[in-house]
Scaffold this active site. Structure first.
Site, PDB file in Angstrom:
ATOM      1  N   ASP A 705      39.461  74.822  13.272  1.00  0.00           N
ATOM      2  CA  ASP A 705      40.255  74.624  14.474  1.00  0.00           C
ATOM      3  C   ASP A 705      40.353  73.105  14.671  1.00  0.00           C
ATOM      4  O   ASP A 705      39.637  72.336  14.019  1.00  0.00           O
ATOM      5  CB  ASP A 705      39.618  75.327  15.675  1.00  0.00           C
TER       6      ASP A 705
HETATM    7  C1  BGC Z   1      43.277  75.974  19.441  1.00  0.00           C
HETATM    8  C2  BGC Z   1      43.952  76.582  18.238  1.00  0.00           C
HETATM    9  C3  BGC Z   1      45.237  75.854  17.974  1.00  0.00           C
HETATM   10  C4  BGC Z   1      44.920  74.397  17.744  1.00  0.00           C
HETATM   11  C5  BGC Z   1      46.143  73.545  17.437  1.00  0.00           C
HETATM   12  C6  BGC Z   1      43.114  74.480  19.316  1.00  0.00           C
HETATM   13  O1  BGC Z   1      42.722  73.900  20.505  1.00  0.00           O
HETATM   14  O2  BGC Z   1      42.033  76.576  19.656  1.00  0.00           O
HETATM   15  O3  BGC Z   1      44.164  77.936  18.432  1.00  0.00           O
HETATM   16  O4  BGC Z   1      45.907  76.433  16.908  1.00  0.00           O
HETATM   17  O5  BGC Z   1      44.304  73.863  18.901  1.00  0.00           O
HETATM   18  O6  BGC Z   1      46.931  73.404  18.553  1.00  0.00           O
END
Ligand code: BGC
Length: 935
Positions: A705
């Site tokens: 993530d």
């Molecule tokens: C989220 C993800 C997301 C990523 C990119 C993170 O904060 O948990 O689900 O895809 O950011 O935006």
């Protein structure tokens, strides 16, 4: 030649999917469907602000339009709308505008409601026949729901208003425009005639509601979660929201598995429940059990009502309690019928493999530790239209316990804790506690014993990635040319908003440095997700119904079709992977991201995600299924340890992912921010290698993530720089870095390699995963200069406005003060010019414009609007009298990403810009530095 991209068909599919996800919970008094010409009064301020989605990364799709519920009802001209009521809301919302909150995760769960008197409701009832009362809620990333008024509970004001409406009107319909289930006690307390979960249906959501209310579509949505009488009845509630450790003592007994086993009386609406406007008969046909094939079962559904509709057949198994203990019901198959006309029948056949009937023994009590087993005893199979009304369809008995699949202990907890278990001997549904078996095999030891091998470094032999495709060199031979530092750079994805890929998207990976790109490695692009494409520079995309809504369709076909349209939207925007679907289990109704996720049940989740992946794979793009695994709350999600038994992981929390890998052909996975059983998932060897690659034979990529930690062993603190632990576990890509080549995040890869904590072969293994993935992407074909007919067709479909955003002027903010090239700014009426700025520092900054009216009459009004990312930071308006250059200073929002956008929009021509300067006011590098975890 037939066109691929057809926005009207996309809209139609999204509308149909959103309508199929709507769940009708109550329909007394023949309230629905509404007759044509019915006079309607619509209450609730969400008529003015339909929630198309929840908040955070999963909801940030910029759209051309959103059809709200009121607009859809009105535009249909099918009903007579009470304009007095509408006008009252319009006036109220003018005085009380939508509160978006300030900053990330700050949007309130609900918006202030309009209070009104008994007389107001009575008068409306005199003027119209039926009341529609809309209740709206949102939540999302970094913002869980709370068991409070305005979030999980209705507010006193909402209840008072609903009561007034129900008393005044003979028919009241409540529509829940929410991301996830909410408390439903008010249904009995206040007694509206009809209640529907309409969820957050994306940009076509309002039309979907219209279709169901008007009867154009007969509702066929089914609850993907159990609605209990009170939040306290969910066994996870006790441990939900802790900040350090989240003990999952309810074990496998999540949702209906718990209620059907231990507490049937606390259910308000059972899992799988949903009403229709017609009636169905579900007849059980032939049932058989085969020692090799498992269960085979025929079900005949007949529409016994007067109008057409669809029904969902659900198959549940009750395995013998044995020594392990079992849920009384486990969904092992489901199928939605086609649209059946009155009197029409459809026969559905289910083939249910034994694997679906087995349980994982993490204790060795069956004498088969770390195996999926079918314990001896009688297996009963139930068929019905929800978990409660499913009737016995057949049974069989095993004389001996059978091992269905032998695995290896992996991911087991290191700390002892207790879990619940049914004990029939103590009386029906009695709950006892047992100790959860703890870890006996150390994942670090496994890794050391199973280190991969790699060809020695060869230096550049002149092979490009294309030579792998053309079989001039093996993938291993190709990667052997890459130096250690090239390999380290490849592990680093870049973002947000890297100028190397489509503007505004979350990540770029693969050939992110010059050297890597010289080897012919393309740069893949990925963007949020899940319900449409998020592009932070403002480019528009299509917004889909949310995950829960799509889950409630129980319809694989429509999910596949919808995501084949989504695939075209991705192709149109030159994006290789959508960061979604989100597929974590709805462990508790309060998880803020439940709207993105599907259900409390892993089979339903896994099957529908597989369908979505299949849809995307039709056009060579894919989804990055997330968050692997165990992200069941947002609070402290970077740190909170999910303490959970291996059995619950395998049967519940990993199961959906397993289906998506085995059946959906998943090729990209995102690990979570936080730890499971003490190990941050991005660095969990057992999760990402033993189970994912070893048992499930997954050969795609895993990415972290965005800004995720790793740790070396259970209990050690997480650390943002510990990327070596991630690569060792086979988390191939660390997301996201400002600059991969110069290791701007300061990760430990080079040092770990030197110290022997990481081997070159481990880097090579991940590089192979990444390159194999990239070979299948459109980015690869584009890098080769290929442009298919589809590419051409889609390029022509990009709007003029959006294509300007993709065609940005690049600039670097690498000194305290930099001047933008004003010759690039188009100042004519209606023109937009966008810059993508790569910022060396995180900082507070100002923008200084020097501009004047360019020979205009004195009365001329000359505005220029300046946007930072999507946000308007200032509209500067000069008049024709401003004949001399003026300096205007605009303070900017904090810059905390490596890349951001500046956009200039001229609603009128007539301005002359002499200079535009970016000036750093305060360096914030230290403030935003990601240190070790505070766990
Ligand atoms: C989220 C993800 C997301 C990523 C990119 C993170 O904060 O948990 O689900 O895809 O950011 O935006």
């Amino acid at each position: 030649m037939a066109k691929n991209w057809d926005i009207e068909k996309f809209k139609k599919t999204a509308r149909a999917a959103a309508a199929e996800g709507i769940v009708l919970l109550k329909n007394d008094n023949n309230t629905l469907p509404l007759k044509k010409g019915t006079k309607l009064s619509v209450f609730g301020r969400s008529q003015m602000n339909y929630y198309k989605s929840g908040t955070g990364s999963g909801g940030m799709v910029n759209v051309d339009y959103v059809v709200g519920i009121y607009e859809a009802l009105e535009a249909s001209k099918k009903f007579k709308m009470n304009l007095t009521v509408r006008k009252a809301y319009e006036a109220f919302v003018k005085e009380n505008p939508f509160d978006t909150g300030i900053g990330w995760a700050a949007e309130p769960w609900f918006q202030k409601e309009m209070p009104f008197s008994d007389e107001f409701a009575k008068k409306a009832a005199e003027e119209s026949e039926v009341a529609v009362f809309i209740i709206g809620r949102t939540a999302g990333e970094d913002q869980d729901n709370k068991n409070e008024q305005g979030s999980y509970l209705l507010t006193d004001e909402e209840k008072a208003s609903l009561k007034k409406v129900c008393e005044a009107f003979s028919k009241t319909i409540v529509l829940l425009n929410v991301g996830n289930i909410i408390d439903m006690k008010w249904v009995e307390e206040i007694g509206p005639d009809a209640v529907l979960y309409v969820w957050q249906g994306g940009q076509e959501g309002g039309n979907a509601v219209l279709d169901v209310l008007s009867g154009a579509v007969t509702p066929s949505g089914k609850l993907s979660d159990t609605i209990a009488k009170d939040i306290s009845k969910y066994p996870s509630t006790e441990n939900f929201g802790s900040d350090k450790r989240n003990f999952q003592s309810e074990d496998i007994y999540v949702g209906y598995r718990y209620f059907e086993t231990f507490d049937k009386d606390s259910v308000f609406y059972p899992f799988g429940f949903g009403l229709s406007y017609t009636t169905f008969d579900v007849g059980i046909g032939e049932f058989s059990y085969d020692e090799i094939e498992g269960i085979s079962l025929e079900v005949l559904v007949t529409n016994t009502g007067d109008i057409s509709g669809k029904e969902v057949v659900q198959v549940y198994v009750e395995a013998p309690q044995g020594v392990l203990g079992k849920s009384k019901r486990v969904l092992c198959g489901f199928s939605k019928t086609d649209l059946l006309g009155a009197g029409q029948m459809q026969c559905t056949c289910f083939d249910i493999p034994k694997y679906w009937l087995s349980s994982y023994d993490d204790s060795g009590k069956t004498k088969h530790k770390s195996s999926y087993v079918m314990e001896k005893g009688t297996y009963r199979v139930y068929v019905g239209t929800d978990v409660r009304n499913a009737e016995l369809a057949g049974e069989f008995t095993l004389e001996k316990t059978e091992v269905i699949c032998k695995c290896e202990e992996a991911l087991a907890p290191v700390k002892e804790f207790e879990r619940i278990k049914p004990e029939e001997a103590l009386g029906l549904c009695a709950k006892v506690y047992e100790k959860v078996p703890t870890r006996t095999l150390d994942p670090n030891k496994k890794r050391k014993e199973r280190l991969p091998k790699a060809l020695p470094y060869t230096g550049d032999k002149g092979f490009k990635l294309k030579d792998v495709e053309e079989k001039n060199v093996s993938m291993e031979g190709f990667i052997a040319q890459l130096s250690d530092s090239d390999l380290c750079a490849m592990m680093r994805g870049e973002g947000m908003c890297s100028p190397k890929v489509t503007a505004g998207i979350a990540g770029a990976f693969g050939g992110v440095t010059e050297k890597l790109s010289d080897f012919g490695i393309p740069i893949g692009g990925c963007s949020d997700g899940p319900s449409g494409i998020r592009m932070d520079c403002g480019t528009h995309a299509f917004s889909l119904p949310n995950g829960t809504c799509l889950a409630c369709t129980f319809n694989e076909e429509i999910n596949e079709e919808l995501f084949s349209w989504e695939a075209l939207d991705l192709r149109k925007n030159k994006i290789d992977a959508l960061l979604g679907p989100g597929m974590n289990i709805h462990r508790n109704p309060l998880n803020g991201r439940n709207f993105e996720y599907f259900s409390e049940d892993p089979l339903l989740t896994g099957k529908l995600v597989s369908a979505q992946l299949k849809g995307m794979h039709k056009y060579d793009v894919t989804g990055v299924i997330k968050h692997f695994a165990g992200n069941t709350q947002e609070f402290k999600r970077h740190n909170v340890d999910n303490v959970v038994s291996e059995r619950a992981l395998r049967e519940i929390y990993l199961k959906g992912f397993e289906i998506a890998v085995r059946e959906g052909g998943a090729r990209a996975i995102m690990s979570t921010y936080g730890p499971v059983n003490g190990i941050w998932t991005a660095s969990s060897y057992d999760l990402l290698t033993t189970i994912l690659r070893g048992e499930w034979e997954y050969d795609g990529i895993v990415m972290t993530d965005w800004w995720a930690m790793g740790n070396d062993e259970a209990g050690a603190p997480g650390n943002y720089q510990n990327v070596s632990a991630q690569v060792r576990a086979q988390n191939d890509l660390n997301m996201v870095n400002g600059n991969a080549g110069d290791n701007s995040n300061g990760d430990d890869l080079p040092v770990a390699l030197k110290q022997g904590r990481l081997t070159r072969a481990e880097l090579v293994r991940s590089a192979i995963n990444i390159c194999n993935f990239l070979l299948k992407t459109p980015a690869y074909r584009h890098m080769l200069g290929e442009e298919s007919a589809l590419d051409k067709e889609l390029a022509a479909a990009v709007s003029a406005e959006d294509s300007k955003l993709q065609d940005m002027v690049k600039a670097s903010f690498d000194r305290d003060e930099v001047e933008l090239d004003v010759s690039k700014i188009k100042v004519e009426k209606g023109e937009t010019t966008a810059f993508i700025i790569n910022s060396k520092h995180k900082c507070m900054a100002e923008l200084e414009l020097v501009l004047r009216a360019d020979n205009q009459p004195d009365v001329a009004q000359l505005p220029v609007s300046v946007f930072q990312d999507k946000n308007l930071i200032k509209t500067v308006t000069l008049t024709g009298m401003d004949k001399d250059f003026k300096t205007v200073t605009i303070s900017m929002n904090e810059i905390f990403n490596s890349n951001f956008y500046l956009k200039f929009y001229f609603a009128q021509g007539g301005l002359e810009i002499k200079s535009v300067k970016l000036k750093m006011v305060k360096n914030l590098d230290e403030v935003f530095k990601r240190g070790p975890s505070e766990l």
